[in-house]
Structures are given as C-alpha cells and as structure tokens.
Design a protein around this motif. Structure first.
Motif, PDB file in Angstrom:
ATOM      1  N   ASP A 249      40.203  19.417  43.886  1.00 47.07           N
ATOM      2  CA  ASP A 249      40.138  18.020  43.461  1.00 47.07           C
ATOM      3  C   ASP A 249      39.901  17.051  44.605  1.00 47.07           C
ATOM      4  O   ASP A 249      40.555  16.019  44.702  1.00 47.07           O
ATOM      5  N   ALA A 250      39.008  17.378  45.488  1.00 44.05           N
ATOM      6  CA  ALA A 250      38.749  16.439  46.579  1.00 44.05           C
ATOM      7  C   ALA A 250      37.249  16.282  46.725  1.00 44.05           C
ATOM      8  O   ALA A 250      36.522  17.266  46.782  1.00 44.05           O
TER       9      ALA A 250
ATOM     10  N   TYR B  50      34.177  11.328  51.068  1.00 41.75           N
ATOM     11  CA  TYR B  50      34.300   9.869  51.101  1.00 41.75           C
ATOM     12  C   TYR B  50      32.953   9.244  51.415  1.00 41.75           C
ATOM     13  O   TYR B  50      32.165   9.784  52.195  1.00 41.75           O
TER      14      TYR B  50
ATOM     15  N   GLN C   6      53.291  15.923  43.790  1.00 43.64           N
ATOM     16  CA  GLN C   6      53.064  16.991  44.777  1.00 43.64           C
ATOM     17  C   GLN C   6      54.340  17.796  45.063  1.00 43.64           C
ATOM     18  O   GLN C   6      54.269  18.906  45.551  1.00 43.64           O
TER      19      GLN C   6
ATOM     20  N   LYS D 182      44.580  14.701  50.206  1.00 46.06           N
ATOM     21  CA  LYS D 182      43.422  15.407  49.650  1.00 46.06           C
ATOM     22  C   LYS D 182      43.039  16.632  50.463  1.00 46.06           C
ATOM     23  O   LYS D 182      42.759  17.689  49.901  1.00 46.06           O
ATOM     24  N   VAL D 183      42.979  16.457  51.792  1.00 36.92           N
ATOM     25  CA  VAL D 183      42.446  17.559  52.616  1.00 36.92           C
ATOM     26  C   VAL D 183      43.393  17.989  53.721  1.00 36.92           C
ATOM     27  O   VAL D 183      42.974  18.579  54.715  1.00 36.92           O
TER      28      VAL D 183
ATOM     29  N   GLN E 242      38.742   9.542  57.148  1.00 36.12           N
ATOM     30  CA  GLN E 242      37.748   9.802  56.094  1.00 36.12           C
ATOM     31  C   GLN E 242      36.574  10.619  56.628  1.00 36.12           C
ATOM     32  O   GLN E 242      36.103  11.546  55.974  1.00 36.12           O
TER      33      GLN E 242
ATOM     34  N   SER F 293      47.537  20.421  49.018  1.00 35.47           N
ATOM     35  CA  SER F 293      46.604  19.289  49.045  1.00 35.47           C
ATOM     36  C   SER F 293      45.718  19.355  47.805  1.00 35.47           C
ATOM     37  O   SER F 293      45.608  20.398  47.159  1.00 35.47           O
ATOM     38  N   ALA F 294      45.086  18.230  47.493  1.00 31.83           N
ATOM     39  CA  ALA F 294      44.221  18.181  46.315  1.00 31.83           C
ATOM     40  C   ALA F 294      43.067  19.172  46.445  1.00 31.83           C
ATOM     41  O   ALA F 294      42.632  19.771  45.463  1.00 31.83           O
ATOM     42  N   ALA F 295      42.590  19.356  47.686  1.00 29.59           N
ATOM     43  CA  ALA F 295      41.454  20.250  47.897  1.00 29.59           C
ATOM     44  C   ALA F 295      41.768  21.680  47.481  1.00 29.59           C
ATOM     45  O   ALA F 295      40.886  22.449  47.126  1.00 29.59           O
TER      46      ALA F 295
ATOM     47  N   ASP G 188      46.709   9.011  52.422  1.00 30.12           N
ATOM     48  CA  ASP G 188      46.011   9.314  51.173  1.00 30.12           C
ATOM     49  C   ASP G 188      44.929  10.370  51.397  1.00 30.12           C
ATOM     50  O   ASP G 188      44.684  11.220  50.539  1.00 30.12           O
TER      51      ASP G 188
ATOM     52  N   TYR H 213      51.217   8.940  45.704  1.00 30.64           N
ATOM     53  CA  TYR H 213      49.900   8.338  45.903  1.00 30.64           C
ATOM     54  C   TYR H 213      49.313   7.749  44.629  1.00 30.64           C
ATOM     55  O   TYR H 213      48.099   7.706  44.457  1.00 30.64           O
TER      56      TYR H 213
END
Lengths: 176, 850
Positions: free
Chosen positions: B740-741, B744, B691, B386-387, B511, B734-736, B382, B558
């Motif tokens: 969008d990241a 944490y 994705q 994101k990254v 994280q 990736s979300a980044a 997960d 996800y």
C-alpha cells in the motif's frame, strides 16, 4: 620533527612495505636514533606519520626491549637474566655489574655512558652470562671480561667515533 | 545439506554449519567448555588456553586418501598427542571431541592454577566477585588448594585510571585481551593496548582524554575478571545485593535494551537507587552492546537532587507546593477557560502511553488539534509509515550485495549503535553510500561518498534518485555510480537525518528517498525484510510521537485530519501575539532551548516536567512527573520496534506518571474515569493506532532464544550483558509490506545558493543538556562549543586554533573555541551547542580576549 628532517628516508622506508602500518618498527628505530629514546612525543610523531593510534606505538615500545621509554646512556648494556641465564649465574653477574658501575638495574651512570637493563631471552643461553650492546653480543662473561669491555667502550666513546646505529644496520640488512 | 557438518561431542552427535568453532558447537548442545579470552562476537585468538579439549580426527590413508577403518568399519580417529583449543578449532566431519577426560581436566585446572598464580584473590573487595568468570570457573574446574606462597606474589597497581571513566586493576588482569580486541575489531577505537610482557603486561592508553571511546563501558562487561571497572559503579555494590529491572535507553532513537541494577541502601537514606546500567541482549537492536552515554547518562532519573517532587502553583508571584487535587483542578479549569485558544507542546522522550493520553486530552477533552512536538527537527514520520524498515529486518543480516545510504547524519555522534551496525555491515561487504556536507566517521567505511555544498542536501538526494531512475546512466559522476549500486542492491536500507537541513527540507528528502525504495527496477526494495527507511530521530520516542498522533495534521495511526491544528511554530507565534491564551508543555523546555523567548501574551502556562526548567520557572502550574525509571511504559525506536520498559525504582516524591496526570486532568474535563495502568492505556493505543493492532504488554514481553547465549552461569561465555527475559518488542509493519505505498510526487524545490561562509551545527554525543548534565561522571567529556573550519578560511578570517570567538546563531551569541581541521572550504561547523536547523550564514563576532 622526524617527518620533516628525514622526509626522504621515511619515504624510502614506507616504500618497502605494502601496508603503511608495517613500517612502524623502522620508524621507531629512526625516532629513537633521533631522540635517544622513545619519548611520548616521538611515539605520537611516529603514530602520526602512519595514521596509527599512539597507543599502538607505546605498546610496541613496551614489548620490545630494544626500545627505551626513558633517556639512556650512550651504551645500553642489555643483560639477559631470564631463567636459563639465571641458572648460569646471570643474577650474580647483574649484581656485580651494578656494583661496578654504581647504578641500580635500569639506571644510567653519571657520565651518561652506560645504562644497564635486564632483558628477556636473547637466544644465547649456552653462553651465559651474556649481554648485548649496540646489537653486538658479549658472551661467557666474568668480571675480568666485563672490565675489559667497559674499558674498550670508554675508549671508543673518548675517541669520538660513532658506532653504527641500529637503523643503519637494519638498512644494510634490508639491502642484502 | 552439504554445508552442515556432523561431529560427536562427549558422545552426543551434533550437526552444525561448516566453519563453526568447536566451542560454539558444544554450546549449542549445552556443553559449556570453559573460556576466558574467547568471545562469540570477537575473532578467536586462543590466548588463555582454558578451552583445551581432546579432538580426534578421522585418519586417512596417505596413499589412497581413503579413511582408515577400524574393525567395526568406522573411521579410525587420531587424537594426536596434544590437546586442542576448542575456541580456534573449527568442526570437521566425523571428528570426536572429548571435554571431560583426565587430560582435559588436568589442563583446565593447570591453566587456572597458572592464572591464579599472579591473581591477587581479592574477591571480597572486588566488584566482579559474585559474577566473575574466573571465580566461577575456579570453583568448577580449579584445585581446591594452592601451591603458591601468597607473600611471593607479584603485586601491581590496583587503581590505574585509563581515563576518568574506566579504572584498571593491573594485578587482577589475566591478559585475555578481550577489551583490546573489542576496541580494535568491533568499534574501531584501538586506544588501549598491552604494554610490557609476561606477568608485567598491562593495559595502557595514550589517547586524550584517556580511553577515548564512546564504547569503553562495554569492556567492563566482557572483562572476565574485575580488572576493568567503571568509575560509576566501582565499589558501589555487590552483584548479589542488586535487583535487575529491564529498561530501555532514552538517549537516542536506537532503543537499546538495558538492565538497571538497583538496590535499597542506607547510604542513600533508605532509597531505592540505580547502581549501574548494563546492556540487555537484543540481537535485533543492540546485540550485547551499548554506548557510554546510555551507560553513564542515567543519573537524571533516580538520583538527581534537582528533580521536582510536589505540584507547584504560582501564588503571589511565587511557585509554592500544593496538593495534587488543587493543582489538577486549577490546571483543568484554566485549560477549559479559553475555548479554542489552547495549545499543547510535548517532548519526544515520553512514552507512547503519555503521548497518546496527551493527544487524547487535547482532541477529545479540549476539542483542539493545536498539538505538536515542542522541538520539530526531522519530518517524514508519515513517509516512514509507508516505507520504513520492514518488520523482520535485522541490520546484522546486511552484507555483500546490499547497500546502505546515510544522508545528512553523523551516526557516530547521534546514534552510536546504528553507526556500529552500519560499519559492521560495510565490513561484511555491504556498499555504504554517504551523503553529507562534510566528512564523518562513516566515510572511512563507505564505498561512495558525496560531500555536497552547504545547503544543497535536497538537491544531492534528488540527483541520486534521478540517477537511479535512469538505468546505466553512469556519466562518471560519483553520485551516479552510487545510485547504480543502490538501485541494484539486493537489499537497501536508508538512514536520513537533520544535519544542516531544516524541517521542510527533511520532509522533501524523506519523500525522495521513499521513491528510491519504491522504484521498480528489479523487484523494488520497499516492503521486503532488510529494506526500508530509518529516520535518525532526535530523541528516543520521536517515532512514538508520530505514531500516537502528537502532530497538528495527523491523529493516532497517521489518520489525516480535515482541519489541522496549529503547528509548533504557529503556537509559539500565537503565544507571543495573544492568539493562544493557554499553553500546556509536557517534557520539553522551549524557553531553555531558545524556541520561545518568554511567556509572551499567554494567560496560562502549565508545565509537566522532571525538573524546574526555564519554561517551568515561568509557569502558573508545574506538574511533577515520574521519569521512565520509576514506572512502566513503551517506546518505539527509529526502526519502529515497540518495546517495553519496567519500573526500576520507587517514584520520587509525590510524582505521577505523565499519562496518569493527563488522565486525571482528562477526568476533570469530562473524559471519564481514568485508566489506572499503563498497560490499559496501551490497549487503547493498540485500538486507535491501526499499526499497533494485536500488540499488548504480553506480546511485547515475548522473548525467543538468542545467540550467543548470555546471562546467568554463562557470564564467562559472552560477558556480563544481561539475558533478555523481559521482551524483544514488536516492529509494526510499514504500508509497503502490504503493497500500500505509492511513489511521491515530490515538489520541486529551489536550490540554495550560499553567500559567504555557511554555518552548520553538527552533533556531538555528549552535547550538554538538561539530562546528561545530571551525570557528574560525564562532566569532563561534555562537548564544549566549538567552531571547526579549514586552515585557509581560518587564515582569511585571522583565526587560530584555540581562539575563543563569538558566533551568532539564530539570534543568540555563543562563545566557541576555534578548531582547525579538514572542514570543506566555505563551511564552518558548530558543535557542542543545542540543535540549530538548516544551513545558516556564519556571523562571527570579535575574538574574545580573556
């Protein structure tokens, strides 16, 4: 183990070079002086001291004719039989030498005194047939001169006098 | 632009970057200058003289430094007196190269004549015959006749094993040193060298075992003659008899592109068989290389006698062969019988299509979220979503000013091609930061190394990230200098693995590392090309398993679930205590891997497998699946590159693809007519996994022109690695990348304190396992269970090198050989055994005497 026996000498050799790896040839000479030839163990020892793969040492031992991978006699007679020397009778000379010493090319006499090797160019084509022993040249050779050389070397061996080793000669040269 | 240079090659004007070699400049305009020793991925040496060309340099007046002009006002060219080697001469402004003139032709045919004067010309029995650069270039540039007396030739040894994997034919060798240079320059295993001189020059090795390198097979690809051959392929087939089939390696998360060479042969009873595996060019993944595990570890697929061939059902205590319909009816009926007390465990070597269908069967068909990977080892899928390493990245582009961090992983043993690419980035100037409990082969190339105490991986990572947060807070700690380097790097790539850490710890580590990438010092790293997180997954498609939602808490893409199902640990517990009544295991062997002791209280156990594993032996129904070599599908690499593989051989027995078996069970539990092609399932995937949107089998098959040019007639230029005609795959963003990241809020974790000697399992590439053990050719290389520790600890425990001792690992007793090395004090490393999570307290039994 040369690393223990010659710790000081090895340290001195290593100090002469900016890179450890560069000390490989002097250490190989040292190992050959100690063991008489570059045995597999000797190659691994040298490689271990310098953090090299032993294959590197084997490769150098194979490239340079001054290193022997088999036990040799006290005197290694290195006869140049490259093309230029062959044209001046090196092949016939080699044949004569082998016949006189009763050994094949590459062999060692029963008394352990002489090994005969054929080698690549020694840079004395104009003085062929010629050979090298203990870093000394014997040139313009014929049967008579060869007999004299052998007689001289047998005498030297019998006198028990040790000829200066290659390492000592190189060390002397480095000091100059 | 000033760094471009214009020159003329055979009348054609070409513009290339300054420093380009003439041979490469010519290649770019389709002018093939013949070479043997030159290889575009190696330093040029000009040893073979095959590439001689005429080069004219513009003349300058010595007094004025001005160009000397001819009557037309153009600079006069000086062609000198001799020919130049095109492989060592860089281009220059205004030079003219002539490659087809009489002197050049004469040089080419003379060099060939010279090479052939000590070549045995045994092409009819040579493995390379048919794809041999020497053969091809002789046809193109050589004399038609010979002046040599054949019987005068020097004959040398033809079967010299450089180890049990690679054989040397000494008289075929043309002494180009490609193999030696590859081993030294590219992979830093300088275990082969030349010995002797002149015609007697031969390749030798003193390593133990012989040619001790994970990369040895690559030398047979780049050998321009048949001097180096693999034990696996030599005398196996002629190149023109074999058909290529594009595939992917299944041994690690790198996702090396490969090509199977297959043929149908009488020797194998008329079956289609895989004769060899070769790398397929993908400059973003494996370039032109692959490791020996991938090359030799394929035998489990198509030619293992142990493969299952028919469905089995337990009748009167015995597993007996039945028809597919009986097996599927039985499985579907049983899976529905126990309501929610059903669970599924999957392996992570299977294709995305299989894994998607697996979760679909459970979630939509059986209404259960009780699915997970059978062997959970590394968390953070997960976080990677994101990254993860951004799309458009290529590790090949990392260099000066960039940084790479590797945490808790021995890349050389776990993912060799990543090790190679990280090493090369470090050699180009990238700062390499290594955090591990012990030294690995990465340390040699690292600029910052931190060996943390056993069990303190999380703490070390947390410290690193904290140091990076506080700018300029270099309090002399090596870690703080590393943090500063990482924070200020132009690009930052981070690998994290599972050595000496458990699943929960890896989640925290991921994280923390994500936060480092998201840190806003400068412009932040996450989301930019050549930046991001790469998980060193245990298997080739662990990434795909996360993406497809083979996870109790995530659906496909996800999507977080409101009520998660049971995870693997809970499923094993449920099987033992009766809460789970029916279990479906796909492509995994939890019993053999020690994750599950026995059937426990299970009332129904179904196993879908290639082999009759220990788990399958306990099953009520065994469903035989096709290996990846028998069908098509997709895997997603650790860099999140979704890649296609293609069928290479016909299916064994009556076996079906995993997704097909699952879809047919699905039909029986009310999921409707099954899809009939993997590509259709993938279309479903592309809809469900956001994705993967926009991907289909056509887009994944797209290729672009790659440099260096390989394949076909070009065998001589860059070796026999295969041209990629079947697809480069696509990396999902990736979300980044879309901003969008967010960082944490990582929970504080207690710092481990160790009592006594710590025990950590370390990876070895050839760790024995179900799949690799099917390759007899690798039998002598399999890692033996070994305990490594330092001399002081060994002395204290009265252990000596070579002792055989009992080690207690997670309840199992393993007999291991003692090896004394530079392992940090207070630590024992256990290798050659299946994965053991985390850092344990060493429990050493008695020395075993014979």
């Amino acid at each position: 183990m040369i690393a223990d026996k010659y710790a000081e000498e090895i340290e001195g050799i290593l100090a002469r070079f900016p890179h450890k790896k560069s000390a490989v040839l002097p250490l190989m000479h040292l190992a050959q002086r100690e063991y008489g030839y570059m045995s597999e163990d000797a190659m691994r020892e040298v490689a271990g001291i310098l953090d090299l793969d032993p294959t590197h040492v084997l490769s150098l031992a194979g490239f340079y004719s001054l290193f022997h991978e088999e036990p040799t006699g006290k005197y290694v007679l290195e006869i140049c039989n490259d093309l230029a020397c062959a044209l001046r009778g090196a092949d016939e000379f080699v044949e004569m030498v082998c016949r006189k010493l009763d050994i094949p090319l590459g062999g060692t006499t029963e008394d352990g005194l002489f090994t005969v090797k054929g080698v690549m160019c020694l840079g004395a084509c104009d003085r062929a047939p010629m050979l090298q022993y203990n870093l000394k040249f014997a040139e313009h050779l014929d049967e008579e001169k060869f007999d004299n050389l052998i007689a001289y070397l047998r005498e030297e061996a019998a006198s028990g006098e040790e000829p200066p080793s290659v390492v000592e000669k190189i060390a002397a040269y480095a000091k100059k | 632009m000033s760094d471009l240079v214009k020159l003329i090659i055979d009348g054609v004007e070409v513009e290339v970057p300054k420093g380009t070699l003439i041979v490469d400049a010519a290649k770019q305009i389709g002018n093939d200058i013949p070479v043997f020793c030159y290889h575009p991925k190696l330093e040029p040496v000009g040893m073979c003289r095959m590439c001689l060309v005429e080069v004219g340099f513009p003349m300058r007046d010595r007094a004025t430094g001005e160009f000397v002009l001819d009557e037309n006002g153009k600079p006069k060219l000086n062609f000198g007196r001799g020919l130049q080697t095109a492989c060592t001469t860089p281009v220059g402004e205004g030079i003219e190269v002539r490659t087809t003139t009489e002197p050049v032709k004469d040089a080419q045919s003379s060099v060939l004549e010279f090479l052939l004067s000590s070549h045995p010309l045994d092409c009819p029995i040579c493995d390379k015959g048919g794809e041999c650069p020497l053969q091809n270039l002789t046809m193109q540039h050589g004399h038609g006749t010979t002046r040599m007396v054949y019987s005068d030739k020097l004959h040398l040894n033809k079967h010299v094993p450089l180890g049990e994997l690679i054989y040397l034919d000494q008289e075929r060798c043309i002494q180009c040193a490609r193999c030696i240079r590859f081993q030294e320059e590219v992979v830093d295993d300088p275990v082969i060298r030349f010995h002797n001189r002149g015609r007697r020059t031969e390749i030798v090795t003193m390593s133990d075992p012989g040619f001790n390198s994970y990369w040895s097979g690559n030398t047979t690809d780049i050998c321009p003659v048949g001097a180096l051959t693999t034990a696996d392929f030599r005398f196996g087939a002629r190149p023109w008899e074999m058909k290529p089939a594009a595939s992917l390696c299944t041994h690690c998360p790198v996702g090396c592109n490969t090509t199977f060479s297959t043929r149908r042969e009488a020797k194998s009873g008329g079956k289609h068989v895989i004769k060899r595996v070769m790398p397929r060019q993908n400059e973003w993944v494996n370039e032109l290389w692959m490791c020996d595990k991938g090359r030799f570890g394929h035998h489990y697929a198509a030619d293992s006698a142990a493969r299952l061939k028919r469905p089995l059902i337990r009748k009167n205590g015995e597993l007996v062969e039945v028809s597919w319909s009986e097996a599927l009816d039985f499985a579907a009926g049983k899976l529905q019988q126990y309501g929610t007390a059903v669970a599924g465990l999957s392996g992570d070597r299977l294709s995305n299509e299989d894994l998607f269908q697996f979760q679909k069967l459970f979630r939509k068909g059986l209404k259960s979220h009780n699915i997970d990977l059978a062997a959970r080892r590394l968390a953070g899928g997960d976080v990677v979503a994101k990254v993860g390493l951004s799309s458009g990245s290529n590790l090949k582009e990392l260099g000066k000013g960039d940084a790479i961090i590797v945490v808790a992983s021995d890349l050389h043993e776990e993912a060799p091609v990543w090790w190679l690419r990280v090493k090369q980035a470090a050699e180009r100037g990238a700062a390499l930061i290594v955090l591990n409990v012990r030294s690995t082969r990465l340390d040699k190339y690292a600029s910052h190394v931190r060996h943390y105490a056993p069990g303190q991986a999380v703490d070390a990572v947390r410290q690193l990230v904290n140091f990076a947060k506080v700018e300029g807070d270099s309090n002399g700690d090596a870690l703080s200098a590393a943090a500063e380097t990482a924070a200020n790097a132009n690009n930052l790539v981070i690998f994290y693995g599972s050595e000496g850490v458990d699943y929960e710890e890896t989640a925290v580590i991921a994280q923390h590392l994500a936060n480092l990438l998201l840190m806003k010092n400068g412009d932040g790293h996450a989301g930019r090309p050549n930046n991001g997180l790469i998980p060193v997954w245990p298997h080739n498609n662990t990434q795909g398993a996360w993406d497809m939602g083979v996870h109790p808490a995530f659906g496909p893409g996800y999507a977080a679930l409101e009520t998660p199902g049971l995870n693997a640990a809970a499923i094993y517990e449920g099987a033992a205590n009766g809460e789970i009544k029916a279990l479906f295991v796909m492509g995994a062997d939890p019993v053999g891997d020690g994750l599950m002791a026995d059937r426990g209280q299970l009332e129904f156990l179904a196993v879908q497998e290639l082999f009759l594993t220990e788990t399958a032996q306990l099953a009520d129904v065994v469903l035989p699946a096709q290996s990846w070599a028998e069908r098509e599908g997709t895997f997603t690499s650790g860099e999140r590159r979704v890649q296609r593989y293609y069928p290479a051989v016909l299916p064994i027995g009556d076996n079906k693809a995993d997704w097909q078996i699952l879809a047919e069970i699905g039909e029986r539990v009310g999921l409707g007519k099954p899809a009939f092609a993997a590509s259709l399932i993938f279309n479903e995937v592309a809809k469900a996994v956001t994705q993967y949107k926009g991907m289909d089998y056509r887009t994944l098959a797209q290729v672009v022109k790659q440099w260096p040019d390989v394949g076909g007639e070009d065998g001589y230029y860059a070796g026999n690695a295969q041209k990629n005609r079947a697809g480069l795959g696509q990396v999902w963003a990736s979300a980044a990348e879309s901003g969008d990241a967010v960082a944490y809020d990582v929970a504080e974790t207690a710092v481990h304190v160790n009592d006594g000697l710590a025990l950590i399992r370390t990876a070895a590439l050839y760790t024995p396992g179900t799949l690799i053990s099917q390759s007899d050719v690798l039998a002598d290389r399999l890692a033996q269970p070994t305990i490594s520790l330092n001399a002081q600890d060994a002395a204290q425990m009265e252990l000596a090198e070579g002792d055989l001792i009992d080690v207690n690992v997670a309840g199992d007793t393993i007999a291991a050989l003692v090896h004394i090395n530079n392992t940090p004090a207070g630590l024992m490393l256990l290798s050659g055994v299946p994965y053991v999570a985390g850092t344990a307290v060493a429990q050493i039994g008695q020395e075993i005497k014979d």
